[in-house]
Design a protein around this motif. Structure first.
Motif, short mmCIF file in Angstrom:
data_model
loop_
_atom_site.label_atom_id
_atom_site.label_comp_id
_atom_site.label_asym_id
_atom_site.label_seq_id
_atom_site.Cartn_x
_atom_site.Cartn_y
_atom_site.Cartn_z
N GLN A 140 -65.61 -45.16 37.78
CA GLN A 140 -65.72 -45.73 36.44
C GLN A 140 -64.69 -45.11 35.49
O GLN A 140 -64.08 -45.80 34.68
CB GLN A 140 -67.13 -45.50 35.89
CG GLN A 140 -67.41 -46.21 34.57
CD GLN A 140 -67.28 -47.71 34.70
OE1 GLN A 140 -67.89 -48.33 35.55
NE2 GLN A 140 -66.44 -48.32 33.86
N ILE A 143 -61.18 -46.55 36.21
CA ILE A 143 -61.04 -47.91 35.69
C ILE A 143 -60.89 -47.89 34.18
O ILE A 143 -60.04 -48.58 33.61
CB ILE A 143 -62.25 -48.78 36.10
CG1 ILE A 143 -62.24 -49.02 37.62
CG2 ILE A 143 -62.23 -50.12 35.37
CD1 ILE A 143 -63.47 -49.72 38.15
N ASP A 144 -61.70 -47.09 33.51
CA ASP A 144 -61.65 -47.01 32.04
C ASP A 144 -60.32 -46.46 31.55
O ASP A 144 -59.76 -46.94 30.56
CB ASP A 144 -62.79 -46.14 31.52
CG ASP A 144 -64.16 -46.78 31.71
OD1 ASP A 144 -64.22 -48.01 31.93
OD2 ASP A 144 -65.18 -46.05 31.65
N LEU A 148 -57.96 -51.80 35.72
CA LEU A 148 -58.44 -52.23 37.03
C LEU A 148 -57.36 -52.20 38.10
O LEU A 148 -57.58 -51.72 39.21
CB LEU A 148 -59.05 -53.64 36.90
CG LEU A 148 -59.81 -54.22 38.07
CD1 LEU A 148 -58.93 -54.73 39.18
CD2 LEU A 148 -60.85 -53.23 38.60
N ALA A 151 -56.38 -48.67 39.14
CA ALA A 151 -57.51 -48.06 39.84
C ALA A 151 -57.60 -48.58 41.28
O ALA A 151 -57.83 -47.81 42.22
CB ALA A 151 -58.81 -48.35 39.10
N TRP A 152 -57.38 -49.87 41.45
CA TRP A 152 -57.45 -50.46 42.79
C TRP A 152 -56.28 -50.03 43.66
O TRP A 152 -56.47 -49.56 44.78
CB TRP A 152 -57.49 -51.98 42.68
CG TRP A 152 -57.36 -52.72 43.98
CD1 TRP A 152 -56.27 -53.42 44.42
CD2 TRP A 152 -58.35 -52.82 45.02
NE1 TRP A 152 -56.52 -53.95 45.67
CE2 TRP A 152 -57.77 -53.61 46.05
CE3 TRP A 152 -59.63 -52.33 45.17
CZ2 TRP A 152 -58.46 -53.90 47.22
CZ3 TRP A 152 -60.33 -52.63 46.35
CH2 TRP A 152 -59.74 -53.40 47.36
N LEU A 189 -66.38 -52.39 41.16
CA LEU A 189 -65.64 -53.62 40.88
C LEU A 189 -66.55 -54.69 40.29
O LEU A 189 -66.19 -55.39 39.33
CB LEU A 189 -64.99 -54.14 42.16
CG LEU A 189 -63.87 -53.28 42.75
CD1 LEU A 189 -63.45 -53.81 44.11
CD2 LEU A 189 -62.67 -53.24 41.80
N ALA A 192 -67.37 -53.88 36.74
CA ALA A 192 -66.25 -54.19 35.85
C ALA A 192 -66.16 -55.69 35.59
O ALA A 192 -65.85 -56.12 34.47
CB ALA A 192 -64.95 -53.68 36.47
N GLU A 228 -61.13 -58.99 33.52
CA GLU A 228 -60.44 -58.12 32.57
C GLU A 228 -59.47 -58.91 31.71
O GLU A 228 -59.23 -58.58 30.54
CB GLU A 228 -59.69 -57.02 33.34
CG GLU A 228 -59.11 -55.92 32.47
CD GLU A 228 -58.49 -54.81 33.31
OE1 GLU A 228 -58.98 -53.67 33.25
OE2 GLU A 228 -57.52 -55.10 34.05
#
Length: 333
Positions: A140, A143-144, A148, A151-152, A189, A192, A228
């Motif tokens: 988390q 991602i923040d 996204l 992060a991926w 995911l 999100a 997003e």
């Protein structure tokens, strides 16, 4: 600023070790494993020798030693006979926490990570320990802080690949690590995607795995990335039968359809061409979707009309975003 001179924060230490900041603070409060230096008399600054103690705590607790006993060993309050009394490396990951690739600070506990982000190593450490709460918090946070896509591509995928390679080369060990890591990534995911789901009614993006293809994580990442960007999604998941896919396309009237194939054995160009030729809408204003062929299974000759093969998550998001900037596709329904 040099870590050796000025130290690092509790949050940075937690990310490096793959534990939550709460765990680090708890070890300090309960067992006295804390930093030797506090900036301005209050803020914790962890020096290399402090981090080494925390790494040893992680190594011991990962093998089943209770935190209190591990702390006594780390602080030298009890002789190292505890190591002899406690059967440490019974699990495969325990062996590799203390030797080989996993020795250096910030490593991924023996997983073949290579040159990766620090958060990736922290996630690997948490995965090997089967520490779901820490994995959830770290995912988390990434991602923040980074978005996204980063992060991926820079944290989730390298860690998943490292676990997969370790599993393949170690006689099916680490299967439980891969399953838990995959579940935690999927949960992050989906969370999100739900958190930023758009409310405006527009033709959706249909996401589906081709028949016999069960790998859904890349599509879940795309779903989160689309959310997003404020774009609507209909996620149909793994191994969607051809008839069901045809019905889903006709009923939802998508602007874009993304078909995922992990292996050439599951890719069906005939199915992709059928979807690209599917028309829907009012008589006189019927339209067809743009079809994206996503995944390594589609490798080969260039796709035909109405078919595109994006090179990765970022490119897929950019292509789909361009479609939605086209007023023909962006008309509200």
């Amino acid at each position: 600023m040099s870590e050796a001179t000025h130290g690092v924060t509790t949050g940075a230490v937690a990310r490096r070790l793959g534990v939550s900041p709460t765990t680090v603070r708890s070890w300090e409060q309960r067992y006295g494993i804390g930093p030797a230096v506090r900036a301005s008399g209050r803020h914790r600054r962890w020096m290399p020798q402090d981090i080494a103690l925390l790494e040893e705590m992680c190594r011991l607790t990962a093998t089943g030693v209770p935190p209190g006993e591990a702390a006594r060993v780390v602080l030298g309050q009890q002789p190292d006979t505890l190591r002899e009394e406690t059967p440490l490396p019974s699990a495969p990951e325990a062996d590799e926490v203390s030797q080989g690739e996993g020795r250096e600070p910030g490593s991924g506990n023996g997983l073949p990570l290579g040159d990766v982000r620090q958060e990736c190593r922290g996630l690997a450490r948490a995965a090997v320990r089967l520490d779901a709460p820490s994995m959830e918090a770290l995912l988390q946070q990434v991602i923040d802080e980074h978005g996204l896509v980063a992060a991926w591509e820079e944290v989730m995928v390298p860690t998943l690949h490292a676990v997969g390679r370790k599993w393949e080369s170690s006689d099916d060990r680490y299967v439980e690590v891969e399953h838990l890591l995959s579940w935690q990534v999927s949960t992050a995911l989906r969370r999100a995607a739900v958190a930023k789901a758009p409310t405006a009614k527009r033709p959706p993006v249909v996401l589906a795995c081709v028949p016999s293809e069960a790998h859904t994580l890349p599509l879940e990442a795309l779903a989160a990335g689309l959310a997003e960007r404020g774009l609507p999604v209909r996620m149909f998941g793994g191994a969607v039968p051809a008839e069901a896919l045809d019905a889903a396309v006709r009923r939802s009237g998508p602007a874009v359809v993304v078909l995922w194939s992990q292996a050439r054995s599951t890719a069906s160009h005939a199915l992709a061409r059928h979807v690209a030729g599917t028309s829907f809408g009012l008589r006189g204003a019927r339209t067809t979707p743009l079809v994206l062929l996503a995944g390594p299974g589609w490798a080969g000759p260039p796709p035909g009309d109405g078919l595109l093969r994006p090179g990765g998550l970022r490119e897929a998001l950019d292509v789909i975003s361009t479609v939605y900037r086209d007023p023909v596709h962006a008309t509200e329904v």
